[in-house]
Design an enzyme around this catalytic site. Structure first.
Site, mmCIF file in Angstrom:
data_model
loop_
_atom_site.group_PDB
_atom_site.id
_atom_site.type_symbol
_atom_site.label_atom_id
_atom_site.label_comp_id
_atom_site.label_asym_id
_atom_site.label_seq_id
_atom_site.Cartn_x
_atom_site.Cartn_y
_atom_site.Cartn_z
ATOM 1 N N LYS A 44 1.158 10.087 5.761
ATOM 2 C CA LYS A 44 1.339 8.700 6.197
ATOM 3 C C LYS A 44 2.624 8.108 5.624
ATOM 4 C CE LYS A 44 -3.649 8.175 6.816
ATOM 5 N NZ LYS A 44 -4.833 7.310 6.705
ATOM 6 N N LYS A 92 0.858 -1.184 0.000
ATOM 7 C CA LYS A 92 0.000 0.000 0.000
ATOM 8 C C LYS A 92 0.893 1.232 0.000
ATOM 9 C CE LYS A 92 -3.738 2.302 2.532
ATOM 10 N NZ LYS A 92 -4.641 2.215 3.700
ATOM 11 N N SER A 125 -10.210 5.713 -4.817
ATOM 12 C CA SER A 125 -11.169 6.804 -4.971
ATOM 13 C C SER A 125 -10.714 7.868 -5.960
ATOM 14 C CB SER A 125 -11.429 7.447 -3.610
ATOM 15 O OG SER A 125 -10.211 7.934 -3.039
ATOM 16 N N ARG A 138 -10.725 9.560 1.915
ATOM 17 C CA ARG A 138 -10.606 10.153 3.250
ATOM 18 C C ARG A 138 -11.758 11.108 3.527
ATOM 19 N NH1 ARG A 138 -4.053 10.971 2.639
ATOM 20 N NH2 ARG A 138 -3.536 8.764 2.928
ATOM 21 N N LYS A 176 -2.157 -1.431 -3.769
ATOM 22 C CA LYS A 176 -3.004 -0.245 -3.744
ATOM 23 C C LYS A 176 -2.129 1.009 -3.914
ATOM 24 C CE LYS A 176 -6.424 2.138 -0.840
ATOM 25 N NZ LYS A 176 -7.060 2.228 0.490
ATOM 26 N N TYR A 200 -15.139 0.952 -7.046
ATOM 27 C CA TYR A 200 -16.423 1.620 -6.832
ATOM 28 C C TYR A 200 -17.314 1.498 -8.059
ATOM 29 C CZ TYR A 200 -13.740 3.464 -2.957
ATOM 30 O OH TYR A 200 -12.951 3.557 -1.837
ATOM 31 N N GLU A 255 7.666 -6.724 1.195
ATOM 32 C CA GLU A 255 6.454 -6.594 2.010
ATOM 33 C C GLU A 255 5.497 -7.767 1.770
ATOM 34 O OE1 GLU A 255 5.586 -4.676 4.350
ATOM 35 O OE2 GLU A 255 6.493 -2.686 4.168
#
Length: 335
Positions: free
Chosen positions: A229, A205, A286, A215, A260, A325, A245
């Site tokens: 982040k 990610k 998004s 968000r 992602k 979505y 990872e």
């Protein structure tokens, strides 16, 4: 592709022959999409009969649990195998220690129970991360300097994942990017007897700028403010790191792995799939959704054509499934 080209040169070989007609194009098509390739992300809020539009994601709404049940029945009828839940947590229950994340009567937990009762065969995936529950909008607990603490956060994530399993979640999906959380969650699930609960690890990610509308949708943007982040999500410049990872999450007990965002990271999807040959997913996030929607609404792009192409590209890169979505819309187009 083999370095030995067995085809004869032009004009004996004319690559366009097979492209001439629709029937022959379909005969040689290498990648196929179906509703079974999709996971439908939804935003759930408190209340009854409540529905709120997400301004930065045209066509996407936050829904109360009762309305979400009708949505769940509809997508199951379209052949979409799973729904991913993201709670919109009221400000009144947010805290620095994110204790609402593992409340057995929390919004996500209640939504899981309601969906599994109403549509038992629909897979329910829950987000394991603390950003919807913290007053500061970070995915974990912070120290005095604002740094997100790894091991302390991991303890809360384990409690959260267990509460989701107890509520009936089929898949828990840690999206926080803390080190060691997959192994800790797997151990707790096994100890608690939840041996069939699957883990979909957000293994690669990235600290992407494409997450903004999400968000807004879950209400963490205002809490995060000018924060970022970068100390736990991956640097978009890195590719080899993603493989490390993924390897760690698989060793710790992940059943599936996630990359992602989606389209901007198809090279990562391909490397992960070729290296590990495990169930690999991508999240068409998004920002990707908002860009395609906005361009389509302005008449600059053909919405159905570009959406279906974008989903096909993600699957062609090696994905076994796509969180999008557009899932319901795309499935309806396929009927």
């Amino acid at each position: 592709m083999s370095s030995n080209n067995t085809r004869s040169p032009f004009p004996t070989t004319r690559m366009r022959r097979m492209r001439r007609d629709d029937f022959s194009r379909r005969m040689m098509r290498e990648t196929h999409l179906s509703p079974a390739d999709f996971i439908y992300p939804v935003f759930v809020l408190e209340g009854e009969g409540a529905r709120e539009a997400v301004p930065s994601m045209p066509g996407v709404e936050r829904m109360s649990i009762d309305l979400l049940l009708a949505e769940a029945k509809q997508i199951a009828g379209l052949g979409i195998p799973a729904m991913a839940l993201f709670p919109v947590t009221p400000l009144s229950v947010k805290s620095e220690d994110a204790r609402e994340a593992y409340n057995p009567q929390g919004l996500a937990q209640r939504a899981v129970r309601a969906i599994k009762q109403a549509v038992p065969d629909l897979g329910v995936i829950t987000d394991v991360a603390l950003d919807p529950f913290t007053t500061h909008g970070q995915d974990g607990l912070i120290d005095a300097s604002g740094y997100v603490m790894n091991d302390e956060t991991k303890e809360v994530l384990v409690k959260q994942a267990l509460s989701h399993a107890e509520a009936g979640a089929d898949i828990v999906a840690p999206s926080d990017m803390m080190d060691g959380r997959i192994g800790a969650i797997r151990d707790e699930l096994e100890t608690g007897g939840y041996i069939h609960t699957r883990i979909l690890a957000y293994a690669a990610k990235y600290a992407s700028s494409f997450y903004g509308p999400f968000r807004d949708a879950v209400g963490s943007a205002a809490n995060l403010g000018g924060g970022n982040k970068y100390s736990y999500q991956m640097d978009p410049a890195n590719s080899d790191e993603a493989l490390h990872e993924v390897a760690l999450d698989l060793q710790e007990g992940a059943d599936m792995v996630m990359v992602k965002p989606g389209m901007p990271y198809l090279d990562i999807v391909r490397r992960v799939k070729e290296t590990f040959q495990v169930p690999t997913f991508a999240y068409q996030v998004s920002g990707e959704y908002a860009m395609l929607k906005a361009a389509s609404q302005h008449g600059w792009l053909d919405e159905q054509a570009v959406v279906m192409e974008s989903l096909l590209c993600i699957k062609r890169a090696g994905c076994d499934g796509i969180l999008t979505y557009f899932a319901k819309q795309a499935a309806e187009w396929m009927q």
